[in-house]
Design a protein around this motif. Structure first.
Motif, PDB file in Angstrom:
ATOM      1  N   PHE A   1      -4.359  46.341  -4.416  1.00  0.00           N
ATOM      2  CA  PHE A   1      -4.589  47.046  -5.529  1.00  0.00           C
ATOM      3  C   PHE A   1      -4.795  48.821  -6.161  1.00  0.00           C
ATOM      4  CE2 PHE A   1      -6.342  47.363 -10.301  1.00  0.00           C
ATOM      5  CZ  PHE A   1      -4.890  48.327 -10.719  1.00  0.00           C
ATOM      6  N   MET A   2      -6.537  48.296  -5.475  1.00  0.00           N
ATOM      7  CA  MET A   2      -7.275  49.329  -5.785  1.00  0.00           C
ATOM      8  C   MET A   2      -7.213  50.550  -4.722  1.00  0.00           C
ATOM      9  SD  MET A   2      -9.668  48.045  -8.202  1.00  0.00           S
ATOM     10  CE  MET A   2     -11.389  49.334  -7.931  1.00  0.00           C
ATOM     11  N   GLY A   3      -7.004  49.939  -3.720  1.00  0.00           N
ATOM     12  CA  GLY A   3      -6.016  51.633  -3.155  1.00  0.00           C
ATOM     13  C   GLY A   3      -4.434  51.608  -3.592  1.00  0.00           C
ATOM     14  N   SER A   4      -3.751  51.597  -4.414  1.00  0.00           N
ATOM     15  CA  SER A   4      -2.649  51.649  -4.691  1.00  0.00           C
ATOM     16  C   SER A   4      -2.450  52.843  -5.640  1.00  0.00           C
ATOM     17  CB  SER A   4      -1.368  50.681  -5.100  1.00  0.00           C
ATOM     18  OG  SER A   4      -2.825  50.104  -6.745  1.00  0.00           O
ATOM     19  N   ALA A   5      -3.672  53.344  -6.165  1.00  0.00           N
ATOM     20  CA  ALA A   5      -3.353  54.389  -7.313  1.00  0.00           C
ATOM     21  C   ALA A   5      -4.050  55.334  -6.774  1.00  0.00           C
ATOM     22  CB  ALA A   5      -2.886  53.785  -8.931  1.00  0.00           C
ATOM     23  N   ASP A   6      -4.112  56.516  -7.772  1.00  0.00           N
ATOM     24  CA  ASP A   6      -4.944  57.929  -7.673  1.00  0.00           C
ATOM     25  C   ASP A   6      -6.384  57.685  -8.940  1.00  0.00           C
ATOM     26  OD1 ASP A   6      -4.024  59.792  -6.426  1.00  0.00           O
ATOM     27  OD2 ASP A   6      -2.480  59.572  -7.815  1.00  0.00           O
ATOM     28  N   ALA A   7      -5.493  56.846 -10.551  1.00  0.00           N
ATOM     29  CA  ALA A   7      -6.797  56.145 -11.415  1.00  0.00           C
ATOM     30  C   ALA A   7      -6.410  54.457 -11.791  1.00  0.00           C
ATOM     31  CB  ALA A   7      -6.452  56.882 -12.780  1.00  0.00           C
ATOM     32  N   ILE A   8      -7.269  54.130 -11.594  1.00  0.00           N
ATOM     33  CA  ILE A   8      -7.685  52.890 -11.476  1.00  0.00           C
ATOM     34  C   ILE A   8      -7.930  52.803 -13.307  1.00  0.00           C
ATOM     35  CG2 ILE A   8      -8.449  50.659 -11.028  1.00  0.00           C
ATOM     36  CD1 ILE A   8      -6.571  51.833  -9.742  1.00  0.00           C
ATOM     37  N   VAL A   9      -7.673  51.568 -13.901  1.00  0.00           N
ATOM     38  CA  VAL A   9      -8.125  51.691 -15.348  1.00  0.00           C
ATOM     39  C   VAL A   9      -8.138  49.981 -15.412  1.00  0.00           C
ATOM     40  CG1 VAL A   9      -7.620  52.031 -17.739  1.00  0.00           C
ATOM     41  CG2 VAL A   9      -6.669  53.220 -15.703  1.00  0.00           C
ATOM     42  N   ASN A  10      -8.968  49.559 -15.861  1.00  0.00           N
ATOM     43  CA  ASN A  10      -8.942  47.994 -15.656  1.00  0.00           C
ATOM     44  C   ASN A  10      -9.043  48.144 -17.656  1.00  0.00           C
ATOM     45  OD1 ASN A  10     -10.504  45.290 -16.326  1.00  0.00           O
ATOM     46  ND2 ASN A  10     -12.307  46.219 -17.486  1.00  0.00           N
TER      47      ASN A  10
ATOM     48  N   ILE B   1     -12.036  55.925 -11.451  1.00  0.00           N
ATOM     49  CA  ILE B   1     -11.612  54.435 -12.267  1.00  0.00           C
ATOM     50  C   ILE B   1     -12.241  54.871 -13.450  1.00  0.00           C
ATOM     51  CG2 ILE B   1     -14.253  53.881 -11.651  1.00  0.00           C
ATOM     52  CD1 ILE B   1     -13.202  50.703 -11.319  1.00  0.00           C
ATOM     53  N   LEU B   2     -11.363  54.029 -14.795  1.00  0.00           N
ATOM     54  CA  LEU B   2     -11.739  53.752 -15.966  1.00  0.00           C
ATOM     55  C   LEU B   2     -11.704  52.228 -16.595  1.00  0.00           C
ATOM     56  CD1 LEU B   2      -9.335  56.208 -15.293  1.00  0.00           C
ATOM     57  CD2 LEU B   2      -9.722  56.774 -17.675  1.00  0.00           C
ATOM     58  N   ASN B   3     -12.999  52.437 -17.486  1.00  0.00           N
ATOM     59  CA  ASN B   3     -13.489  50.895 -17.889  1.00  0.00           C
ATOM     60  C   ASN B   3     -13.215  51.029 -19.616  1.00  0.00           C
ATOM     61  OD1 ASN B   3     -13.751  48.681 -17.841  1.00  0.00           O
ATOM     62  ND2 ASN B   3     -15.304  48.178 -17.408  1.00  0.00           N
ATOM     63  N   VAL B   4     -12.545  49.947 -20.210  1.00  0.00           N
ATOM     64  CA  VAL B   4     -12.194  50.155 -21.284  1.00  0.00           C
ATOM     65  C   VAL B   4     -12.083  49.075 -21.948  1.00  0.00           C
ATOM     66  CG1 VAL B   4     -10.461  52.869 -21.186  1.00  0.00           C
ATOM     67  CG2 VAL B   4      -9.130  50.641 -21.335  1.00  0.00           C
ATOM     68  N   GLY B   5     -11.818  47.919 -20.554  1.00  0.00           N
ATOM     69  CA  GLY B   5     -11.898  47.113 -20.621  1.00  0.00           C
ATOM     70  C   GLY B   5     -13.348  46.016 -21.294  1.00  0.00           C
ATOM     71  N   ARG B   6     -14.119  46.000 -20.624  1.00  0.00           N
ATOM     72  CA  ARG B   6     -15.002  45.671 -20.706  1.00  0.00           C
ATOM     73  C   ARG B   6     -16.863  45.865 -19.638  1.00  0.00           C
ATOM     74  NH1 ARG B   6     -14.399  45.047 -25.458  1.00  0.00           N
ATOM     75  NH2 ARG B   6     -14.737  43.386 -26.571  1.00  0.00           N
ATOM     76  N   GLY B   7     -17.844  46.130 -19.727  1.00  0.00           N
ATOM     77  CA  GLY B   7     -18.501  47.255 -18.737  1.00  0.00           C
ATOM     78  C   GLY B   7     -18.691  45.612 -17.318  1.00  0.00           C
ATOM     79  N   ALA B   8     -18.707  44.694 -17.618  1.00  0.00           N
ATOM     80  CA  ALA B   8     -18.991  43.987 -16.708  1.00  0.00           C
ATOM     81  C   ALA B   8     -18.014  43.450 -16.119  1.00  0.00           C
ATOM     82  CB  ALA B   8     -20.294  42.238 -17.362  1.00  0.00           C
ATOM     83  N   VAL B   9     -17.018  43.503 -16.154  1.00  0.00           N
ATOM     84  CA  VAL B   9     -15.747  43.037 -15.368  1.00  0.00           C
ATOM     85  C   VAL B   9     -16.106  44.071 -14.005  1.00  0.00           C
ATOM     86  CG1 VAL B   9     -13.412  43.784 -15.006  1.00  0.00           C
ATOM     87  CG2 VAL B   9     -14.339  42.815 -17.210  1.00  0.00           C
ATOM     88  N   ILE B  10     -16.514  45.279 -14.179  1.00  0.00           N
ATOM     89  CA  ILE B  10     -16.672  46.308 -12.998  1.00  0.00           C
ATOM     90  C   ILE B  10     -18.661  45.601 -12.309  1.00  0.00           C
ATOM     91  CG2 ILE B  10     -17.679  47.880 -11.491  1.00  0.00           C
ATOM     92  CD1 ILE B  10     -15.169  49.461 -13.590  1.00  0.00           C
ATOM     93  N   ASP B  11     -19.026  44.743 -11.659  1.00  0.00           N
ATOM     94  CA  ASP B  11     -20.367  44.811 -11.089  1.00  0.00           C
ATOM     95  C   ASP B  11     -20.702  46.443 -11.083  1.00  0.00           C
ATOM     96  OD1 ASP B  11     -22.219  45.128  -8.778  1.00  0.00           O
ATOM     97  OD2 ASP B  11     -22.447  42.921  -9.265  1.00  0.00           O
TER      98      ASP B  11
END
Length: 322
Positions: free
Chosen positions: A193-202, A228-238
């Motif tokens: 999934f992470m390689g499937s798009a030009d923008a990844i949004v959590n 990569i964009l994070n609009v969920g919670r910070g700690a979802v991404i290491d």
């Protein structure tokens, strides 16, 4: 019933509440620190608490029937601190605002309005149609990958598809391919999934299952020019994995709205991470603002009032977590 708004965040939703209630109730306000005996006694007498933090150190309200979180995230709520019989509910209403934030952030990468304005004020016509230097990319020719297909993810997918983007989704439960979703992945297939798009949004909330979900290998699976964009919670991404990927230039960039460090009473203005993200030039940093609009406040206030009305009438509560 006695309704208590606990803390500055909850008080954002206080004004105008009575006009939405079917019955008259006693409404009180207490500060975040609950430092006085009066505040603690008021809190402990509540039938409904509107707040964003519940710990075992806080007074117990044995009359509590509803703990209403005025937000979607409830990772600061300790379920064990709820008295027996009390319901825990949350609110949404932020999905439109967050979808607009994401689309604005992505559009800014393709449509250089600010730079064009700055240049033209100096007589620089770089972006003039017909010239070879000002060509830009089309957002609609790119793909967006949405991690989590709940309220935010579904709303964002509709906005992205309206721009002509290809939409891929990764979700815990199955998502059907449709006119909106071009391809869906299970969470076990996260690298693909992470390689499937030009923008990844959590868009995922923070739970035991999602903490650190996106790690070094997942970031390495991204396209080298992807953002990569994070609009969920910070700690979802290491945190370390994200910092290292950005510092090394292994991904195209990041737009981060949800963080690893937040203000508190002792440190009201901290940098938002344990690592020096602020020194990097390939990311945009915003202070957890993506869902914070007048519309969000209004919609959440209506949800809070609706649940109070339902509780008073003996009707099943909305957005019930416990």
């Amino acid at each position: 019933m006695k309704i208590v708004f606990h803390g500055a965040n909850a008080l954002t939703f206080r004004d105008g509440l009575e006009s939405l209630l079917d019955q008259a109730h006693e409404v009180a306000e207490v500060p975040d620190d609950l430092a006085t005996e009066t505040a603690r006694a008021t809190y402990a007498a509540a039938d409904v608490i509107v707040g964003v933090q519940l710990t075992a150190a806080m007074p117990v309200s044995h009359s509590l029937r509803l703990y209403q979180v005025p937000a979607a995230g409830y990772d600061r709520i300790d379920p064990a601190a709820l008295p027996a019989g009390a319901a825990l509910c949350n609110c949404f209403g932020h999905e439109n605002a967050i979808a607009e934030y994401v689309m604005a952030a992505l559009l800014a990468r393709h449509v250089p309005l600010a730079d064009a304005d700055r240049r033209l004020r100096m007589g620089d016509w770089k972006y003039w149609a017909g010239g070879p230097t000002g060509l830009r990319t089309d957002l609609g020719e790119t793909g967006i990958g949405i991690l989590g297909y709940g309220h935010i993810g579904k709303t964002l997918a509709l906005r992205a598809k309206a721009f002509g983007m290809k939409v891929t989704v990764a979700n815990r439960s199955p998502v059907l391919v449709s006119d909106i979703v071009d391809k869906a992945y299970a969470l076990k297939d996260l690298p693909a999934f992470m390689g499937s798009a030009d923008a990844i949004v959590n868009t995922l909330p923070l739970t035991d299952e999602t903490r650190g979900l996106i790690g070094e290998a997942d970031l390495a699976a991204m396209r080298p020019d992807a953002v990569i964009l994070n609009v969920g919670r910070g700690a979802v991404i290491d945190e370390a994995a994200l910092y290292n990927a950005l510092k090394a230039g292994r991904i195209g960039g990041a737009i981060i709205d949800t963080w690893f460090v937040y203000p508190n009473a002792n440190k009201p203005g901290p940098l938002p991470a344990n690592l020096p993200f602020h020194e990097l030039n390939n990311l945009v940093m915003t202070p957890h603002m993506s869902g914070w609009t007048y519309g969000t406040i209004s919609r959440r206030r209506e949800t809070i009032a609706d649940n109070i009305n339902k509780l008073a009438s003996g009707i099943d509560l909305g957005n019930r977590i416990l």
